[in-house]
Design a protein around this motif. Structure first.
Motif, PDB file in Angstrom:
ATOM      1  N   LEU A  52      10.551   1.939 -16.868  1.00  0.00           N
ATOM      2  CA  LEU A  52       9.499   2.851 -16.432  1.00  0.00           C
ATOM      3  C   LEU A  52       8.532   2.168 -15.470  1.00  0.00           C
ATOM      4  CD1 LEU A  52       8.670   4.739 -19.740  1.00  0.00           C
ATOM      5  CD2 LEU A  52       9.664   5.718 -17.683  1.00  0.00           C
ATOM      6  N   VAL A  53       8.191   0.922 -15.743  1.00  0.00           N
ATOM      7  CA  VAL A  53       7.269   0.189 -14.871  1.00  0.00           C
ATOM      8  C   VAL A  53       7.908  -0.060 -13.504  1.00  0.00           C
ATOM      9  CG1 VAL A  53       6.084  -2.023 -14.555  1.00  0.00           C
ATOM     10  CG2 VAL A  53       5.919  -0.817 -16.719  1.00  0.00           C
ATOM     11  N   VAL A  54       9.185  -0.441 -13.493  1.00  0.00           N
ATOM     12  CA  VAL A  54       9.871  -0.670 -12.214  1.00  0.00           C
ATOM     13  C   VAL A  54       9.913   0.629 -11.407  1.00  0.00           C
ATOM     14  CG1 VAL A  54      12.112  -1.194 -11.176  1.00  0.00           C
ATOM     15  CG2 VAL A  54      11.200  -2.660 -12.971  1.00  0.00           C
ATOM     16  N   GLY A  55      10.218   1.728 -12.049  1.00  0.00           N
ATOM     17  CA  GLY A  55      10.226   3.016 -11.357  1.00  0.00           C
ATOM     18  C   GLY A  55       8.851   3.380 -10.822  1.00  0.00           C
ATOM     19  N   PHE A  56       7.814   3.095 -11.592  1.00  0.00           N
ATOM     20  CA  PHE A  56       6.447   3.359 -11.151  1.00  0.00           C
ATOM     21  C   PHE A  56       6.119   2.545  -9.907  1.00  0.00           C
ATOM     22  CE2 PHE A  56       1.917   2.401 -11.159  1.00  0.00           C
ATOM     23  CZ  PHE A  56       1.374   3.663 -11.234  1.00  0.00           C
ATOM     24  N   TYR A  57       6.472   1.254  -9.926  1.00  0.00           N
ATOM     25  CA  TYR A  57       6.238   0.402  -8.758  1.00  0.00           C
ATOM     26  C   TYR A  57       6.983   0.937  -7.534  1.00  0.00           C
ATOM     27  CZ  TYR A  57       3.865  -3.567 -10.999  1.00  0.00           C
ATOM     28  OH  TYR A  57       2.969  -4.380 -11.626  1.00  0.00           O
ATOM     29  N   LEU A  58       8.246   1.274  -7.706  1.00  0.00           N
ATOM     30  CA  LEU A  58       9.040   1.743  -6.573  1.00  0.00           C
ATOM     31  C   LEU A  58       8.466   3.012  -5.953  1.00  0.00           C
ATOM     32  CD1 LEU A  58      12.651   1.094  -7.878  1.00  0.00           C
ATOM     33  CD2 LEU A  58      11.442  -0.149  -6.073  1.00  0.00           C
ATOM     34  N   VAL A  59       8.124   3.968  -6.791  1.00  0.00           N
ATOM     35  CA  VAL A  59       7.602   5.235  -6.276  1.00  0.00           C
ATOM     36  C   VAL A  59       6.247   5.027  -5.607  1.00  0.00           C
ATOM     37  CG1 VAL A  59       6.717   7.494  -6.976  1.00  0.00           C
ATOM     38  CG2 VAL A  59       8.887   6.691  -7.867  1.00  0.00           C
ATOM     39  N   ASN A  60       5.343   4.326  -6.277  1.00  0.00           N
ATOM     40  CA  ASN A  60       4.001   4.214  -5.728  1.00  0.00           C
ATOM     41  C   ASN A  60       3.939   3.296  -4.510  1.00  0.00           C
ATOM     42  OD1 ASN A  60       1.244   5.213  -6.226  1.00  0.00           O
ATOM     43  ND2 ASN A  60       0.842   3.025  -6.048  1.00  0.00           N
ATOM     44  N   LEU A  61       4.606   2.151  -4.555  1.00  0.00           N
ATOM     45  CA  LEU A  61       4.586   1.262  -3.394  1.00  0.00           C
ATOM     46  C   LEU A  61       5.324   1.889  -2.213  1.00  0.00           C
ATOM     47  CD1 LEU A  61       4.975  -2.224  -5.069  1.00  0.00           C
ATOM     48  CD2 LEU A  61       2.906  -1.177  -4.127  1.00  0.00           C
ATOM     49  N   GLY A  62       6.350   2.674  -2.481  1.00  0.00           N
ATOM     50  CA  GLY A  62       7.009   3.412  -1.412  1.00  0.00           C
ATOM     51  C   GLY A  62       6.066   4.408  -0.769  1.00  0.00           C
ATOM     52  N   PHE A  63       5.286   5.100  -1.588  1.00  0.00           N
ATOM     53  CA  PHE A  63       4.304   6.038  -1.047  1.00  0.00           C
ATOM     54  C   PHE A  63       3.236   5.304  -0.239  1.00  0.00           C
ATOM     55  CE2 PHE A  63       0.203   8.156  -1.361  1.00  0.00           C
ATOM     56  CZ  PHE A  63       0.487   9.316  -0.681  1.00  0.00           C
ATOM     57  N   VAL A  64       2.752   4.188  -0.751  1.00  0.00           N
ATOM     58  CA  VAL A  64       1.735   3.402  -0.040  1.00  0.00           C
ATOM     59  C   VAL A  64       2.271   2.975   1.327  1.00  0.00           C
ATOM     60  CG1 VAL A  64       0.531   1.173  -0.059  1.00  0.00           C
ATOM     61  CG2 VAL A  64       0.455   2.644  -2.064  1.00  0.00           C
ATOM     62  N   ALA A  65       3.513   2.529   1.377  1.00  0.00           N
ATOM     63  CA  ALA A  65       4.103   2.098   2.643  1.00  0.00           C
ATOM     64  C   ALA A  65       4.268   3.275   3.605  1.00  0.00           C
ATOM     65  CB  ALA A  65       5.451   1.427   2.390  1.00  0.00           C
ATOM     66  N   LEU A  66       4.706   4.415   3.106  1.00  0.00           N
ATOM     67  CA  LEU A  66       4.869   5.589   3.975  1.00  0.00           C
ATOM     68  C   LEU A  66       3.540   6.118   4.488  1.00  0.00           C
ATOM     69  CD1 LEU A  66       7.653   7.611   2.127  1.00  0.00           C
ATOM     70  CD2 LEU A  66       7.831   6.477   4.345  1.00  0.00           C
ATOM     71  N   TYR A  67       2.498   5.956   3.714  1.00  0.00           N
ATOM     72  CA  TYR A  67       1.184   6.495   4.056  1.00  0.00           C
ATOM     73  C   TYR A  67       0.320   5.475   4.800  1.00  0.00           C
ATOM     74  CZ  TYR A  67      -2.660   9.790   3.359  1.00  0.00           C
ATOM     75  OH  TYR A  67      -3.662  10.697   3.561  1.00  0.00           O
ATOM     76  N   LEU A  68       0.899   4.382   5.237  1.00  0.00           N
ATOM     77  CA  LEU A  68       0.156   3.285   5.852  1.00  0.00           C
ATOM     78  C   LEU A  68      -0.439   3.653   7.207  1.00  0.00           C
ATOM     79  CD1 LEU A  68      -0.629   0.259   5.886  1.00  0.00           C
ATOM     80  CD2 LEU A  68       1.581  -0.186   6.920  1.00  0.00           C
ATOM     81  N   ARG A  69       0.265   4.354   8.010  1.00  0.00           N
ATOM     82  CA  ARG A  69      -0.133   4.594   9.398  1.00  0.00           C
ATOM     83  C   ARG A  69      -1.427   5.402   9.483  1.00  0.00           C
ATOM     84  NH1 ARG A  69       1.676   8.423  13.503  1.00  0.00           N
ATOM     85  NH2 ARG A  69       1.254   7.454  15.503  1.00  0.00           N
ATOM     86  N   VAL A  70      -2.347   4.933  10.305  1.00  0.00           N
ATOM     87  CA  VAL A  70      -3.589   5.658  10.584  1.00  0.00           C
ATOM     88  C   VAL A  70      -3.320   6.567  11.774  1.00  0.00           C
ATOM     89  CG1 VAL A  70      -6.011   5.431  11.270  1.00  0.00           C
ATOM     90  CG2 VAL A  70      -5.009   3.764   9.720  1.00  0.00           C
ATOM     91  N   ALA A  71      -3.654   7.843  11.653  1.00  0.00           N
ATOM     92  CA  ALA A  71      -3.315   8.830  12.682  1.00  0.00           C
ATOM     93  C   ALA A  71      -4.033   8.573  14.003  1.00  0.00           C
ATOM     94  CB  ALA A  71      -3.625  10.232  12.182  1.00  0.00           C
ATOM     95  N   GLU A  72      -5.330   8.317  13.936  1.00  0.00           N
ATOM     96  CA  GLU A  72      -6.074   8.082  15.172  1.00  0.00           C
ATOM     97  C   GLU A  72      -6.575   6.636  15.205  1.00  0.00           C
ATOM     98  OE1 GLU A  72      -8.431   9.714  11.962  1.00  0.00           O
ATOM     99  OE2 GLU A  72      -7.106  10.918  13.166  1.00  0.00           O
ATOM    100  N   THR A  73      -6.924   6.181  16.354  1.00  0.00           N
ATOM    101  CA  THR A  73      -7.397   4.803  16.467  1.00  0.00           C
ATOM    102  C   THR A  73      -8.787   4.678  15.868  1.00  0.00           C
ATOM    103  OG1 THR A  73      -8.273   5.233  18.660  1.00  0.00           O
ATOM    104  CG2 THR A  73      -6.057   4.290  18.537  1.00  0.00           C
ATOM    105  N   VAL A  74      -9.032   3.536  15.255  1.00  0.00           N
ATOM    106  CA  VAL A  74     -10.315   3.251  14.632  1.00  0.00           C
ATOM    107  C   VAL A  74     -11.132   2.435  15.634  1.00  0.00           C
ATOM    108  CG1 VAL A  74     -11.450   2.111  12.696  1.00  0.00           C
ATOM    109  CG2 VAL A  74      -9.264   3.279  12.354  1.00  0.00           C
ATOM    110  N   ASP A  75     -12.291   2.997  16.055  1.00  0.00           N
ATOM    111  CA  ASP A  75     -13.092   2.350  17.089  1.00  0.00           C
ATOM    112  C   ASP A  75     -14.311   1.622  16.536  1.00  0.00           C
ATOM    113  OD1 ASP A  75     -11.411   3.174  19.169  1.00  0.00           O
ATOM    114  OD2 ASP A  75     -12.395   5.136  19.240  1.00  0.00           O
ATOM    115  N   ASP A  76     -14.846   2.091  15.426  1.00  0.00           N
ATOM    116  CA  ASP A  76     -16.024   1.413  14.886  1.00  0.00           C
ATOM    117  C   ASP A  76     -15.931   1.340  13.366  1.00  0.00           C
ATOM    118  OD1 ASP A  76     -16.501   4.031  14.219  1.00  0.00           O
ATOM    119  OD2 ASP A  76     -18.391   4.224  15.306  1.00  0.00           O
ATOM    120  N   THR A  77     -16.928   0.719  12.778  1.00  0.00           N
ATOM    121  CA  THR A  77     -16.918   0.484  11.332  1.00  0.00           C
ATOM    122  C   THR A  77     -16.950   1.787  10.546  1.00  0.00           C
ATOM    123  OG1 THR A  77     -18.126  -1.566  11.774  1.00  0.00           O
ATOM    124  CG2 THR A  77     -18.031  -0.843   9.504  1.00  0.00           C
ATOM    125  N   ARG A  78     -17.698   2.764  11.023  1.00  0.00           N
ATOM    126  CA  ARG A  78     -17.771   4.051  10.323  1.00  0.00           C
ATOM    127  C   ARG A  78     -16.393   4.708  10.260  1.00  0.00           C
ATOM    128  NH1 ARG A  78     -17.776   9.157  11.282  1.00  0.00           N
ATOM    129  NH2 ARG A  78     -17.776   8.974  13.541  1.00  0.00           N
TER     130      ARG A  78
END
Length: 140
Positions: A52-78
């Motif tokens: 169960l723990v291995v499956g949890f890691y696979l699903v969640n880390l896979g989601f984190v990797a897929l959701y990594l990309r920022v859609a727009e460029t980040v120009d300032d701290t805000r």
């Protein structure tokens, strides 16, 4: 350093740390449920818990990797904090949903095991108990 790269690094560090913390919590506390479900078979409880723990890691880390990309460029701290708050908020929601799913599955397994233990008679049937008076039944 480009702020998009900083956003990626911060997002990955926080997301992976949260995933590890939740997985360890699930593993430690889910073992109690699994031990009850497997009726004290510790080796089986540990094996199911690990799967169960291995499956949890696979699903969640896979989601984190897929959701990594920022859609727009980040120009300032805000904008950096805006992007991180949205991304980490979604990751936390996914972690919460996965956690609730794990708890739900463990509870169903525990309840099913408890019902099976209640329906099994404490002594196996010894045979058929016939009529005590030995007279054949009368037909009216």
């Amino acid at each position: 350093m480009d702020l998009n790269v900083a956003a990626y690094v911060i997002y990955l560090l926080i997301s992976v740390a949260l995933t590890i913390w939740v997985a360890r919590t699930l593993s430690r506390n889910g073992r109690v449920f699994l031990s009850d479900v497997t009726q004290g078979n510790e080796k089986l409880a540990d094996a199911v818990n690990h799967l169960l723990v291995v499956g949890f890691y696979l699903v969640n880390l896979g989601f984190v990797a897929l959701y990594l990309r920022v859609a727009e460029t980040v120009d300032d701290t805000r904008e950096l904090f805006d992007a991180l708050s949205v991304k980490l908020g979604v990751v936390l929601l996914v972690l919460g949903v996965l956690h609730l799913c794990n708890v739900f599955v463990l509870n169903r397994m525990r309840r099913r095991g408890a019902l099976e233990r209640e329906t099994v008679p404490p002594v196996s049937p010894q045979g058929w108990a016939g009529r005590l008076d030995k007279t054949p039944p009368t037909v009216s």
